[in-house]
Write an enzyme that holds these catalytic residues in place. Sequence first.
Site, PDB file in Angstrom:
ATOM      1  N   CYS A   1       7.940  -0.544   1.588  1.00 56.80           N
ATOM      2  CA  CYS A   1       9.036   0.426   1.553  1.00 56.80           C
ATOM      3  C   CYS A   1      10.334  -0.214   2.061  1.00 56.80           C
ATOM      4  CB  CYS A   1       8.661   1.680   2.326  1.00 56.80           C
ATOM      5  SG  CYS A   1       9.706   3.097   1.901  1.00 56.80           S
TER       6      CYS A   1
ATOM      7  N   HIS B   1       3.593   3.393   0.039  1.00 61.26           N
ATOM      8  CA  HIS B   1       2.952   3.226   1.350  1.00 61.26           C
ATOM      9  C   HIS B   1       1.430   3.101   1.189  1.00 61.26           C
ATOM     10  CE1 HIS B   1       6.309   3.914   4.204  1.00 61.26           C
ATOM     11  NE2 HIS B   1       6.845   4.500   3.155  1.00 61.26           N
TER      12      HIS B   1
ATOM     13  N   GLU C   1      -0.650   2.038   3.248  1.00 66.21           N
ATOM     14  CA  GLU C   1      -1.347   2.363   4.499  1.00 66.21           C
ATOM     15  C   GLU C   1      -1.633   3.859   4.613  1.00 66.21           C
ATOM     16  OE1 GLU C   1       2.806   3.482   5.492  1.00 66.21           O
ATOM     17  OE2 GLU C   1       1.858   1.945   4.260  1.00 66.21           O
TER      18      GLU C   1
END
Length: 241
Positions: A123, A223, A225
């Site tokens: 990001c 993202h 994660e």
Amino acid sequence: MILVAVLSSSPPVVGVTTYRQRASWGPWDRVAALVPASYVASVAAAGGLPVLLPPCEVGDDAAPALVGALDALVLVGGGDIDPARYGQEPHPATAGVDAGRDASEIALLCAALEAELPVLAICRGMQLLNVHLGGTLIQHVPEALGHAGHQPAAGCFADVEVRTEQGTLAAQIVGESTVVRCSHHQALSDVGAGLVVSARAADGLVEAVELASARFVLGVQWHPEEDGDGRLFDALMDSVR
């Protein structure tokens, strides 16, 4: 021989950047160095040893020494990059600018690229990679595209389908297309020197870039994660091994 065996089996050391922000825990309310635990968990799940890098101005001399202790670097998301770094005035929606963080992470990124260290830029991290290599940013995507599909509201994620470019590292990792978790109101405009666009959203917005000349330097606007999909972190670890 035992010592050699232990060292050879040690997990790769992965530097994970953090950011300075006011936070509360227990009776305390003060400025802290933070990072969402999902980054740490994702690196660990892929077999890496996450080491948090505080947002301090390491400087051009200290950054190579710090990077020299790492096997890979993860640049995390966060506030907007100072538009002065890519020759623009701030848009009214540009927020969370931290010049000290910009300087610290660019120093780390410079040293990592010089050392040919694998880098996963997430990001804001992808935007920083682009700016460092001479690219520019769209400061407010909803204004440019006419919709808020990449970030429905501040602090919220959207499911976005991205399509990869054939033959790229991103395509090798996630396939021809995949649905990802996005939360960004800025994006790449002019692409930095040496970067190849490797994924886009249906509206044409750049969602992944990679440095073609590097062993592993991949930036993603989404993202990984957050969605439990460990493929990008696994690929980062594979590039180390």
